[in-house]
Design a protein around this motif. Structure first.
Motif, PDB file in Angstrom:
ATOM      1  N   SER A  14       0.872  -1.018   0.134  1.00 39.02           N
ATOM      2  CA  SER A  14       0.034  -0.015   0.017  1.00 39.02           C
ATOM      3  C   SER A  14       1.015   1.079   0.099  1.00 39.02           C
ATOM      4  N   LEU A  15       0.241   2.252  -0.444  1.00 44.08           N
ATOM      5  CA  LEU A  15       1.116   3.514  -0.569  1.00 44.08           C
ATOM      6  C   LEU A  15       0.539   4.480   0.625  1.00 44.08           C
ATOM      7  N   LEU A  16       1.448   4.592   1.709  1.00 42.61           N
ATOM      8  CA  LEU A  16       1.359   5.179   2.811  1.00 42.61           C
ATOM      9  C   LEU A  16       1.786   6.765   2.657  1.00 42.61           C
ATOM     10  N   THR A  17       0.764   7.865   2.753  1.00 41.37           N
ATOM     11  CA  THR A  17       1.515   9.009   2.933  1.00 41.37           C
ATOM     12  C   THR A  17       0.827   9.653   4.135  1.00 41.37           C
ATOM     13  N   PHE A  18       1.678  10.873   4.259  1.00 43.14           N
ATOM     14  CA  PHE A  18       1.157  11.745   5.411  1.00 43.14           C
ATOM     15  C   PHE A  18      -0.118  12.542   5.010  1.00 43.14           C
ATOM     16  N   GLY A  19      -1.119  12.571   6.110  1.00 48.94           N
ATOM     17  CA  GLY A  19      -2.588  12.568   5.784  1.00 48.94           C
ATOM     18  C   GLY A  19      -2.949  13.772   4.865  1.00 48.94           C
ATOM     19  N   LEU A  20      -2.177  14.946   4.792  1.00 51.25           N
ATOM     20  CA  LEU A  20      -2.717  15.856   3.914  1.00 51.25           C
ATOM     21  C   LEU A  20      -2.687  15.985   2.490  1.00 51.25           C
ATOM     22  N   PHE A  21      -1.988  15.016   1.985  1.00 51.63           N
ATOM     23  CA  PHE A  21      -1.274  14.783   0.705  1.00 51.63           C
ATOM     24  C   PHE A  21      -2.267  14.015  -0.180  1.00 51.63           C
ATOM     25  N   SER A  22      -2.304  14.272  -1.647  1.00 56.63           N
ATOM     26  CA  SER A  22      -3.030  13.739  -2.515  1.00 56.63           C
ATOM     27  C   SER A  22      -3.202  12.323  -2.617  1.00 56.63           C
ATOM     28  N   PHE A 236      14.233  -9.204   5.327  1.00 52.90           N
ATOM     29  CA  PHE A 236      14.694  -8.150   4.547  1.00 52.90           C
ATOM     30  C   PHE A 236      13.522  -7.134   4.770  1.00 52.90           C
ATOM     31  N   THR A 237      13.908  -5.779   5.234  1.00 55.30           N
ATOM     32  CA  THR A 237      12.842  -4.749   5.274  1.00 55.30           C
ATOM     33  C   THR A 237      13.533  -3.641   4.994  1.00 55.30           C
ATOM     34  N   PHE A 238      12.893  -2.954   4.088  1.00 59.61           N
ATOM     35  CA  PHE A 238      13.398  -1.615   3.631  1.00 59.61           C
ATOM     36  C   PHE A 238      12.410  -0.440   3.643  1.00 59.61           C
ATOM     37  N   GLN A 239      12.900   0.747   3.916  1.00 56.03           N
ATOM     38  CA  GLN A 239      11.937   1.881   4.052  1.00 56.03           C
ATOM     39  C   GLN A 239      12.131   2.758   3.030  1.00 56.03           C
ATOM     40  N   LEU A 240      11.193   3.156   2.437  1.00 59.46           N
ATOM     41  CA  LEU A 240      11.415   4.335   0.933  1.00 59.46           C
ATOM     42  C   LEU A 240      10.466   5.543   1.482  1.00 59.46           C
ATOM     43  N   TYR A 241      11.306   6.573   0.916  1.00 54.82           N
ATOM     44  CA  TYR A 241      10.422   7.870   0.745  1.00 54.82           C
ATOM     45  C   TYR A 241      10.485   8.219  -0.522  1.00 54.82           C
ATOM     46  N   LEU A 242       9.175   8.607  -1.237  1.00 52.27           N
ATOM     47  CA  LEU A 242       9.504   9.135  -2.649  1.00 52.27           C
ATOM     48  C   LEU A 242       8.821  10.615  -2.473  1.00 52.27           C
ATOM     49  N   PHE A 243       9.386  11.601  -2.754  1.00 49.81           N
ATOM     50  CA  PHE A 243       9.224  12.852  -2.449  1.00 49.81           C
ATOM     51  C   PHE A 243       9.266  13.674  -3.505  1.00 49.81           C
ATOM     52  N   ASP A 244       8.008  14.672  -3.853  1.00 53.27           N
ATOM     53  CA  ASP A 244       8.113  15.809  -4.953  1.00 53.27           C
ATOM     54  C   ASP A 244       8.676  17.040  -4.274  1.00 53.27           C
ATOM     55  N   ALA A 245       9.779  17.327  -4.500  1.00 55.46           N
ATOM     56  CA  ALA A 245      10.620  18.157  -3.714  1.00 55.46           C
ATOM     57  C   ALA A 245       9.922  19.882  -4.222  1.00 55.46           C
ATOM     58  N   ASN A 247       6.776  20.407  -4.969  1.00 54.76           N
ATOM     59  CA  ASN A 247       5.580  20.843  -4.572  1.00 54.76           C
ATOM     60  C   ASN A 247       5.527  20.401  -3.019  1.00 54.76           C
ATOM     61  N   ASN A 248       6.584  20.195  -2.384  1.00 56.42           N
ATOM     62  CA  ASN A 248       7.006  19.590  -0.922  1.00 56.42           C
ATOM     63  C   ASN A 248       5.971  18.719  -0.545  1.00 56.42           C
ATOM     64  N   LYS A 249       5.802  17.445  -1.241  1.00 56.01           N
ATOM     65  CA  LYS A 249       4.709  16.602  -1.005  1.00 56.01           C
ATOM     66  C   LYS A 249       5.196  15.307  -1.154  1.00 56.01           C
ATOM     67  N   MET A 250       4.886  14.667   0.199  1.00 54.82           N
ATOM     68  CA  MET A 250       5.095  13.028   0.099  1.00 54.82           C
ATOM     69  C   MET A 250       4.227  12.365  -0.768  1.00 54.82           C
ATOM     70  N   LEU A 251       4.819  11.682  -1.525  1.00 57.97           N
ATOM     71  CA  LEU A 251       4.162  10.721  -2.753  1.00 57.97           C
ATOM     72  C   LEU A 251       4.139   9.307  -2.198  1.00 57.97           C
ATOM     73  N   LEU A 252       5.207   8.782  -1.526  1.00 56.75           N
ATOM     74  CA  LEU A 252       5.428   7.443  -0.933  1.00 56.75           C
ATOM     75  C   LEU A 252       5.930   7.315   0.503  1.00 56.75           C
ATOM     76  N   ASN A 253       5.421   6.633   1.186  1.00 56.08           N
ATOM     77  CA  ASN A 253       6.207   6.344   2.477  1.00 56.08           C
ATOM     78  C   ASN A 253       5.767   5.132   3.055  1.00 56.08           C
ATOM     79  N   HIS A 254       6.666   4.230   2.667  1.00 53.05           N
ATOM     80  CA  HIS A 254       6.103   2.812   2.967  1.00 53.05           C
ATOM     81  C   HIS A 254       7.426   1.911   3.351  1.00 53.05           C
ATOM     82  N   SER A 255       7.169   0.664   4.095  1.00 52.85           N
ATOM     83  CA  SER A 255       8.091  -0.090   4.391  1.00 52.85           C
ATOM     84  C   SER A 255       7.784  -1.478   3.889  1.00 52.85           C
ATOM     85  N   TYR A 256       8.806  -2.141   2.924  1.00 54.84           N
ATOM     86  CA  TYR A 256       8.566  -3.211   2.314  1.00 54.84           C
ATOM     87  C   TYR A 256       9.387  -4.312   2.909  1.00 54.84           C
ATOM     88  N   HIS A 257       8.754  -5.666   3.254  1.00 48.42           N
ATOM     89  CA  HIS A 257       9.416  -6.643   3.918  1.00 48.42           C
ATOM     90  C   HIS A 257       9.209  -7.975   3.233  1.00 48.42           C
TER      91      HIS A 257
END
Length: 396
Positions: A14-22, A236-245, A247-257
Motif C-alpha cells: 500500500s502507498l502510505l502518505t502523510f494525511g494532508l497529501f493527494s 529483509f525490510t527496507f523503508q522508502l520515501y518518494l518525495f516531490d520536492a 511541491n513539498n509533497k510526500m508521494l510514497l512512505n512505505h516499508s517493504y518486507h
C-alpha cells in the motif's frame, strides 16, 4: 497429508502518505486457486502448472481472459512472490498457500491486476534522483559479512527503475539518508528538508531515499511427525520515501518486507557480488521485494505532473532543466509558476505555488537535458526568477 513449506509473503503493498497529501493509484488484488493431481509426478513441474492455473483463475474473475499458456513465470517460485509477464495486465503474484491433500496439490494465490489510471497525467517522462540505501543497523550485517548489501540493493533499485518506460532518467548518487534515531521515525520536516536540499543540489523534482531497516535472523520451527524442522531465516525490510520536492509533497512512505531461509554457514563470508547469493532463497526475496517497491514507485509517478525549473534567464528567454530525453519538443507550451516558501506554525516550510495563467512560454530550442523558452509577454521575464517553475499546458 503433506504440507509444502510456504515462506511468509510480504506485507500487502500500500502507498502510505502523510494525511494532508493527494491520493494515488493502489494495487487491485484478486484471489485465485487451482488443484492438480500429483500421482507420483515431479512435484516441481506440477507446482508450476498449478500456479499458472491459479493465476489464470484470478485473472478470469477480473474479466481478463488469460490462459496458463499466456503466463510466463521467471523461476522465482521458491520465494513467496512470483513475478510474471502477461500482456501488461498482471503485475505481481503472491503465493498464499500450497498444500498436498490426498495426492492433490492445492495452490492459492493473490494477483495484482494493473489498475486503470483515472488521473490526469502529462506526456512527459520523469527524472528521479535516488540516494544510497544504507543498512540502518550495521551490526546485523556481521552474520555472513554482508556489509555491502546496501550498495548492492541501491544498484538493484536503480537498474529496475531504468527499465521502466515512464522514468527517463535515474541518477543514483553517493549520498545516504539516515534518520536521526534508529528507534524513531523521521519527521516530515526532516524528510522535507532532506528532499529539498537534494532537489536543489541536483535540480531534480522527484527524490527517492530510504534505508534498509532490518536484516536480522531468526529460527522458524515446523512441527513434524517425528522431529521438528528448524530453519534459520533472515528478514529483509527496507523503508522508502518518494518525495516531490517542488511541491513539498510526500508521494510514497512505505516499508517493504520479505523473509527467506538463510542457507549460508555462520562462518561463511557471503559475496553479494556473486550470482550464487542472488540465486539463493534470500537473494531472490530481496530482488522480489525491490521489484514490488519499483512497481509502486512507477504507479505513483504516473499521476504526478512534471514541472520544469528555471535554471537560467535573461531579458528574452528562460532555460528550464528538462529537455528532449523527457519528451520536451519545440513548440511545447508552458505556464509560469511562482514558488514561495511559507513557514508553518510548527516550523516546517511549505511551498506555495501560484500559477501565472497569463504568462505563456513556448519552447524554441531543446537539447537532451534543457529547453529554451520565450514569450510574447515581455513582462514575464521581469516577473520570473531563478528556481521558479513551469508547468506544461498540453497533454492533459
Amino acid at each position: 497429508m503433506m504440507a509444502l513449506r510456504a515462506n511468509t509473503f510480504i506485507h500487502l503493498i500500500s502507498l502510505l502518505t502523510f494525511g494532508l497529501f493527494s491520493g494515488h493509484a493502489s494495487a487491485v488484488w484478486y484471489q485465485g486457486n487451482a488443484q492438480l493431481a500429483v500421482y507420483g509426478a515431479d512435484l516441481n513441474a506440477i507446482r508450476v502448472v498449478a500456479i499458472k492455473n491459479a493465476i489464470a483463475d484470478a485473472s478470469f474473475q477480473h474479466g481478463i481472459m488469460i490462459t496458463a499458456k499466456d503466463i510466463s513465470l521467471d523461476g522465482l517460485l521458491q520465494s513467496s512472490k512470483t513475478e510474471l509477464r502477461s500482456e501488461g495486465k498482471i503485475r505481481r503474484v503472491e503465493i498464499l498457500s500450497e498444500e498436498v491433500i490426498d495426492d492433490v496439490l492445492h495452490v492459492y494465490v493473490k494477483v495484482d491486476i494493473e489498475p486503470l489510471f483515472d488521473c490526469n497525467h502529462d506526456n512527459y517522462m520523469r527524472a528521479l534522483l535516488v540516494t544510497q540505501l544504507p543498512v540502518l543497523k550495521p551490526t546485523q550485517a556481521s552474520y555472513g559479512a554482508i556489509f555491502d548489501l546496501g550498495p548492492q540493493v541501491s544498484r538493484r533499485v536503480e537498474q529496475q527503475l531504468l527499465s521502466d518506460e515512464l522514468v527517463a532518467k535515474v541518477q543514483l548518487i553517493n549520498q545516504v539518508f539516515m534518520p536521526k534515531s534508529v528507534l524513531q521515525e523521521p519527521t516530515f520536516g526532516y524528510i522535507s528538508d532532506t528532499a529539498r536540499y537534494l532537489a536543489n543540489e541536483y535540480h531534480s523534482q522527484f527524490v527517492l531515499f530510504g534505508y534498509i531497516r532490518d536484516i536480522s535472523l531468526f529460527e522458524q520451527t515446523t512441527k513434524g511427525l517425528i522431529n521438528d524442522d528448524v530453519a534459520l531465516r533472515r528478514n529483509f525490510t527496507f523503508q522508502l520515501y518518494l518525495f516531490d520536492a517542488f511541491n513539498n509533497k510526500m508521494l510514497l512512505n512505505h516499508s517493504y518486507h520479505g523473509e527467506a531461509d538463510w542457507d549460508f554457514k555462520a562462518t561463511y563470508p557471503v559475496d553479494t557480488y556473486n550470482s550464487l547469493f542472488w540465486r539463493s532463497d534470500y537473494g531472490r526475496v530481496v530482488l522480489n521485494t525491490v521489484n514490488s517497491a519499483v512497481i509502486d514507485i512507477s504507479n505513483t509517478l504516473t499521476c504526478q505532473k512534471t514541472l520544469g525549473q528555471i535554471i537560467h534567464k535573461n531579458t528574452q528567454h528562460v532555460v528550464i532543466n528538462i529537455g528532449s530525453e523527457m519528451g520536451v519538443a519545440e513548440g511545447d507550451r508552458f505556464q509560469l509558476i511562482k514558488s514561495e516558501s511559507v513557514p508553518a506554525q510548527n516550523g516546517d516550510m511549505f511551498n506555495m505555488l501560484t500559477s501565472e495563467t497569463k504568462h505563456v512560454l513556448t519552447v524554441v530550442s531543446v537539447d537532451a537535458q534543457t529547453a529554451i523558452l520565450t514569450s510574447d509577454n515581455a513582462s514575464l521575464f521581469d516577473n520570473s526568477h531563478l528556481f521558479d517553475l513551469v508547468s506544461p499546458l498540453s497533454g492533459y
